[in-house]
Design a protein around this motif. Structure first.
Motif, PDB file in Angstrom:
ATOM      1  N   ASN A   1       2.384  16.176 -13.913  1.00  0.00           N
ATOM      2  CA  ASN A   1       2.562  16.735 -12.578  1.00  0.00           C
ATOM      3  C   ASN A   1       2.789  15.582 -11.604  1.00  0.00           C
ATOM      4  N   PHE A   2       4.012  15.469 -11.080  1.00  0.00           N
ATOM      5  CA  PHE A   2       4.362  14.363 -10.203  1.00  0.00           C
ATOM      6  C   PHE A   2       3.499  14.345  -8.941  1.00  0.00           C
ATOM      7  N   MET A   3       3.273  15.517  -8.364  1.00  0.00           N
ATOM      8  CA  MET A   3       2.524  15.570  -7.111  1.00  0.00           C
ATOM      9  C   MET A   3       1.063  15.174  -7.322  1.00  0.00           C
ATOM     10  N   LYS A   4       0.493  15.565  -8.438  1.00  0.00           N
ATOM     11  CA  LYS A   4      -0.889  15.174  -8.730  1.00  0.00           C
ATOM     12  C   LYS A   4      -0.989  13.658  -8.848  1.00  0.00           C
ATOM     13  N   ALA A   5      -0.004  13.037  -9.497  1.00  0.00           N
ATOM     14  CA  ALA A   5      -0.005  11.579  -9.623  1.00  0.00           C
ATOM     15  C   ALA A   5       0.059  10.918  -8.256  1.00  0.00           C
ATOM     16  N   GLY A   6       0.862  11.476  -7.355  1.00  0.00           N
ATOM     17  CA  GLY A   6       0.961  10.922  -6.002  1.00  0.00           C
ATOM     18  C   GLY A   6      -0.349  11.004  -5.250  1.00  0.00           C
ATOM     19  N   ILE A   7      -1.056  12.119  -5.406  1.00  0.00           N
ATOM     20  CA  ILE A   7      -2.342  12.305  -4.729  1.00  0.00           C
ATOM     21  C   ILE A   7      -3.378  11.310  -5.260  1.00  0.00           C
ATOM     22  N   VAL A   8      -3.424  11.150  -6.587  1.00  0.00           N
ATOM     23  CA  VAL A   8      -4.449  10.313  -7.213  1.00  0.00           C
ATOM     24  C   VAL A   8      -4.221   8.820  -6.950  1.00  0.00           C
ATOM     25  N   PHE A   9      -2.984   8.349  -7.043  1.00  0.00           N
ATOM     26  CA  PHE A   9      -2.722   6.909  -7.019  1.00  0.00           C
ATOM     27  C   PHE A   9      -2.382   6.340  -5.654  1.00  0.00           C
ATOM     28  N   SER A  10      -2.084   7.161  -4.669  1.00  0.00           N
ATOM     29  CA  SER A  10      -1.734   6.637  -3.348  1.00  0.00           C
ATOM     30  C   SER A  10      -2.988   6.186  -2.594  1.00  0.00           C
ATOM     31  N   ASN A  11      -2.790   5.301  -1.636  1.00  0.00           N
ATOM     32  CA  ASN A  11      -3.911   4.846  -0.805  1.00  0.00           C
ATOM     33  C   ASN A  11      -4.293   5.869   0.248  1.00  0.00           C
ATOM     34  N   SER A  12      -3.318   6.671   0.672  1.00  0.00           N
ATOM     35  CA  SER A  12      -3.586   7.703   1.673  1.00  0.00           C
ATOM     36  C   SER A  12      -2.671   8.887   1.423  1.00  0.00           C
ATOM     37  N   VAL A  13      -3.203  10.084   1.597  1.00  0.00           N
ATOM     38  CA  VAL A  13      -2.430  11.325   1.444  1.00  0.00           C
ATOM     39  C   VAL A  13      -2.379  12.020   2.791  1.00  0.00           C
TER      40      VAL A  13
ATOM     41  N   GLN B   1       0.855  -1.187   0.000  1.00  0.00           N
ATOM     42  CA  GLN B   1       0.000   0.000   0.000  1.00  0.00           C
ATOM     43  C   GLN B   1       0.897   1.245   0.000  1.00  0.00           C
ATOM     44  N   THR B   2       0.349   2.382  -0.394  1.00  0.00           N
ATOM     45  CA  THR B   2       1.173   3.594  -0.500  1.00  0.00           C
ATOM     46  C   THR B   2       0.591   4.752   0.304  1.00  0.00           C
ATOM     47  N   VAL B   3       1.478   5.475   0.966  1.00  0.00           N
ATOM     48  CA  VAL B   3       1.142   6.728   1.647  1.00  0.00           C
ATOM     49  C   VAL B   3       1.962   7.822   0.980  1.00  0.00           C
ATOM     50  N   TYR B   4       1.319   8.936   0.646  1.00  0.00           N
ATOM     51  CA  TYR B   4       2.015  10.050   0.005  1.00  0.00           C
ATOM     52  C   TYR B   4       1.904  11.278   0.900  1.00  0.00           C
ATOM     53  N   THR B   5       3.055  11.788   1.362  1.00  0.00           N
ATOM     54  CA  THR B   5       3.058  12.940   2.264  1.00  0.00           C
ATOM     55  C   THR B   5       3.481  14.202   1.517  1.00  0.00           C
ATOM     56  N   ILE B   6       2.641  15.233   1.625  1.00  0.00           N
ATOM     57  CA  ILE B   6       2.926  16.544   1.024  1.00  0.00           C
ATOM     58  C   ILE B   6       3.579  17.417   2.089  1.00  0.00           C
ATOM     59  N   HIS B   7       4.856  17.710   1.896  1.00  0.00           N
ATOM     60  CA  HIS B   7       5.557  18.582   2.838  1.00  0.00           C
ATOM     61  C   HIS B   7       5.439  20.045   2.420  1.00  0.00           C
ATOM     62  N   ASN B   8       5.375  20.284   1.118  1.00  0.00           N
ATOM     63  CA  ASN B   8       5.181  21.647   0.619  1.00  0.00           C
ATOM     64  C   ASN B   8       4.543  21.558  -0.760  1.00  0.00           C
ATOM     65  N   LEU B   9       3.292  22.000  -0.857  1.00  0.00           N
ATOM     66  CA  LEU B   9       2.514  21.855  -2.098  1.00  0.00           C
ATOM     67  C   LEU B   9       3.033  22.757  -3.221  1.00  0.00           C
ATOM     68  N   LYS B  10       3.849  23.730  -2.866  1.00  0.00           N
ATOM     69  CA  LYS B  10       4.295  24.704  -3.870  1.00  0.00           C
ATOM     70  C   LYS B  10       5.188  24.070  -4.922  1.00  0.00           C
ATOM     71  N   TYR B  11       5.955  23.047  -4.538  1.00  0.00           N
ATOM     72  CA  TYR B  11       6.897  22.412  -5.456  1.00  0.00           C
ATOM     73  C   TYR B  11       6.320  21.064  -5.890  1.00  0.00           C
ATOM     74  N   GLN B  12       5.942  20.955  -7.203  1.00  0.00           N
ATOM     75  CA  GLN B  12       5.097  19.851  -7.633  1.00  0.00           C
ATOM     76  C   GLN B  12       5.743  18.892  -8.631  1.00  0.00           C
ATOM     77  N   GLY B  13       6.866  19.235  -9.209  1.00  0.00           N
ATOM     78  CA  GLY B  13       7.499  18.348 -10.183  1.00  0.00           C
ATOM     79  C   GLY B  13       6.733  18.329 -11.494  1.00  0.00           C
ATOM     80  N   VAL B  14       6.944  19.339 -12.327  1.00  0.00           N
ATOM     81  CA  VAL B  14       6.178  19.495 -13.571  1.00  0.00           C
ATOM     82  C   VAL B  14       7.131  19.433 -14.766  1.00  0.00           C
ATOM     83  N   HIS B  15       6.771  18.629 -15.774  1.00  0.00           N
ATOM     84  CA  HIS B  15       7.628  18.517 -16.965  1.00  0.00           C
ATOM     85  C   HIS B  15       6.775  18.054 -18.146  1.00  0.00           C
ATOM     86  N   SER B  16       7.355  18.103 -19.333  1.00  0.00           N
ATOM     87  CA  SER B  16       6.597  17.794 -20.549  1.00  0.00           C
ATOM     88  C   SER B  16       6.177  16.319 -20.588  1.00  0.00           C
TER      89      SER B  16
END
Length: 565
Positions: free
Chosen positions: A205-217, A163-178
């Motif tokens: 957007n890396f952070m969006k993927a983490g939010i969507v696919f993790s079991n808990s945020v 199972q996966t837990v995704y922790t957001i320490h700072n939402l401002k930096y999201q990992g965005v690329h083409s």
């Protein structure tokens, strides 16, 4: 203690090996406490140059393999080291991680952490000899791992119980690329490249993927968990977070008590406890004033700020009213580095006010500890603050914080109430420089003229529990919830106490029977027997670990390398 739940933390930084921000403190401290609470928590980070240089003779080489990155196959080595009872793993690749600094260039960093995420998942399991029940990812650098786990592994029968837990320490930096570049590096199937999965504003957007696919945020404070679902703090992901609000929670960060303890701190001029803090803080204040060429004035409120010098930390509010604070008789010490504009502005004001202010454009750990111990008032006028560590450190050292009511600052600092006497600091609500100034002046006035009130504020702060114990317990409960595995119980130490309780209970029962025979039969005797029945009641719960069957994915793992390749 038997450890039922196995957790692997994936992060780009971790104290004591490498540290840029608060993420390193969390990943360095939380697993230590989790291990004490019956969770087998381990950490995996990149093997940066400074780690390789410092720990080269202590690292244990576990093996290597080739990791796919689009059309390339690249070497990845796996090393391990145990520190503070925690096993740390390191991913080695000199092309990506042989740099003096942790973060190099944003575009290149995207590629570096794409490689890191693929390598972690390839090593996990039989190769590492550790199959976690929970993969705990942190910030954008690990945001794609829950998605990669889903499309590359679970669909092929590997790591199915992870199972996966995704922790957001700072939402401002999201990992965005083409899209094209990331799709090629991570081998993303087209059916996963959807707007509601990982694409935002026509980019991945890396952070969006983490939010969507993790079991808990999770976020690092309850207030920040609420704030990031609003337009102002949501950084464009607030609607995604609202959609998955059912799995979002906030758990406040703790503090490393071994590092921040005035009674056992060799970095400060005089150690002290809550019993002799007046003498200790006075000695530290005098020493700091002499060291920084400030006027040696014990009566002047010494205000301090230890921070990255960026707009998020409220530097614009401070600069707007700083000279008025100095005119009011306060002394100000700033320690930190960051935006060159703020560095120059603070240095200019300090040069115009010798003896009253010092701007230390640097980061010196020893000086930081001395500032915590010497200061009377600690300033944190942050525009937003996911959790914050400095306010916890300041209170532990008896420095009273003045904070803006946002994120973790609101959750940890209780504003002083002059009618009830409650509180451990001061706060203001709006992003307003003069509101910040007035609250700071109010704090300085109490410091000067109401020593009894000030002493109570200091004592309230120093008595606070800022350890990881409570937070680690909440994380352990979350892991248990998403895996279905019960938390390990510390039964052996409690067994002798339970017998003592039973003996006392039996004696009390006898006394009750003599006094009230009827009531004992009706209800009181059963109540007395509850302590004796507790060990028996816990036996059924011990059978639950069989449910997730963590051993099964490990048995399938010998085929793992070929299928993933």
């Amino acid at each position: 203690m038997e450890k039922n739940i196995k957790v692997l933390f994936a992060s780009s930084e971790c104290s004591p090996f490498v540290k840029v921000g608060g993420l390193a403190d969390v990943v360095g401290s939380l697993p230590v406490e989790l291990n004490k609470q019956g969770v087998d928590a381990r950490v995996i980070i990149p093997l940066y140059k400074k780690i390789k240089v410092k720990y080269s003779d202590k690292l244990h080489f576990l093996g290597w393999k080739m990791v796919h990155m689009g059309w390339r196959s690249l070497y990845a080595g796996l090393f391990s080291l145990e520190v503070n009872g925690v096993v740390f793993y390191f991913i080695d690749n000199e092309y990506y991680f042989n740099f003096d600094q942790i973060y190099v260039d944003y575009v290149f960093d995207i590629e570096r952490y794409c490689f890191y995420q693929r390598a972690v998942l390839d090593f996990m399991g039989d190769f590492m000899d550790f199959e976690p029940n929970v993969l705990h990812c942190n910030d954008w650098q690990t945001g794609m791992m829950p998605r990669l786990l889903d499309c590359h592994f679970k669909k092929n029968g590997y790591h199915t119980n992870v199972q996966t837990v995704y922790t957001i320490h700072n939402l401002k930096y999201q990992g965005v690329h083409s899209i094209d570049v990331v799709r090629e590096m991570l081998d993303l199937p087209d059916d996963y490249l959807r707007e509601d999965f990982c694409i935002k504003d026509k980019a991945i957007n890396f952070m969006k993927a983490g939010i969507v696919f993790s079991n808990s945020v999770t976020t690092v404070s309850p207030t920040y968990a609420y704030e990031i679902m609003t337009d102002y703090y949501g950084e464009g992901l607030n609607y995604t977070l609202q959609k998955y609000a059912y799995k979002v929670s906030g758990i406040i960060n703790g503090m490393n008590e071994l590092e921040y303890d005035p009674s056992n701190d060799d970095k400060i001029p005089m150690k002290y406890t809550i019993k002799n803090y007046k003498e200790g803080k006075a000695a530290c204040k005098k020493s700091l004033q002499e060291q920084l060429n400030l006027d040696v004035n014990p009566g002047a409120p010494l205000c301090a700020m230890i921070s990255r010098l960026v707009d998020q930390k409220g530097l614009d509010l401070l600069l707007y009213v700083l000279e008025e604070m100095l005119y009011d008789g306060m002394q100000v010490v700033i320690l930190g580095t960051g935006d060159p504009y703020y560095e120059r502005a603070l240095t200019d004001i300090a040069n115009r006010n010798p003896g009253k202010m010092c701007a230390c454009i640097d980061f010196d750990s020893g000086l930081a500890h001395t500032i915590y111990a010497a200061s009377d008032i600690f300033l944190m006028p942050s525009i937003f603050e996911p959790c914050g560590l400095s306010q916890l450190c300041s209170m532990a050292y008896g420095s009273v914080p003045v904070v803006r009511e946002t994120g973790g600052l609101k959750d940890t600092v209780t504003p002083y109430n002059e009618f009830t006497g409650e509180g451990n600091g001061f706060s203001f609500a709006n992003i307003n420089a003069h509101e910040f100034l007035f609250v700071t002046k109010y704090a300085a006035d109490i410091y000067r003229h109401h020593k009894d009130v000030w002493d109570k504020l200091i004592e309230a702060g120093m008595k606070g529990d800022y350890s990881w114990k409570k937070s680690a317990g909440e994380y352990a409960g979350l892991y248990s919830l998403i895996t279905g595995i019960p938390r390990a119980e510390a039964e052996p130490p409690k067994a002798p106490a339970a017998e003592t309780v039973k003996e006392a209970s039996d004696k009390k029962e006898t006394a009750v029977k003599k006094a009230e025979p009827k009531k004992t039969e009706a209800g009181k005797a059963p109540a007395k027997k509850v302590p004796a029945k507790k060990p028996a009641a816990k036996k059924p719960a011990a059978k639950k670990p069989a449910k997730p069957a963590p051993a099964k994915p490990e048995e399938k793992k010998p085929e793992d390398k070929e299928k993933k390749d």
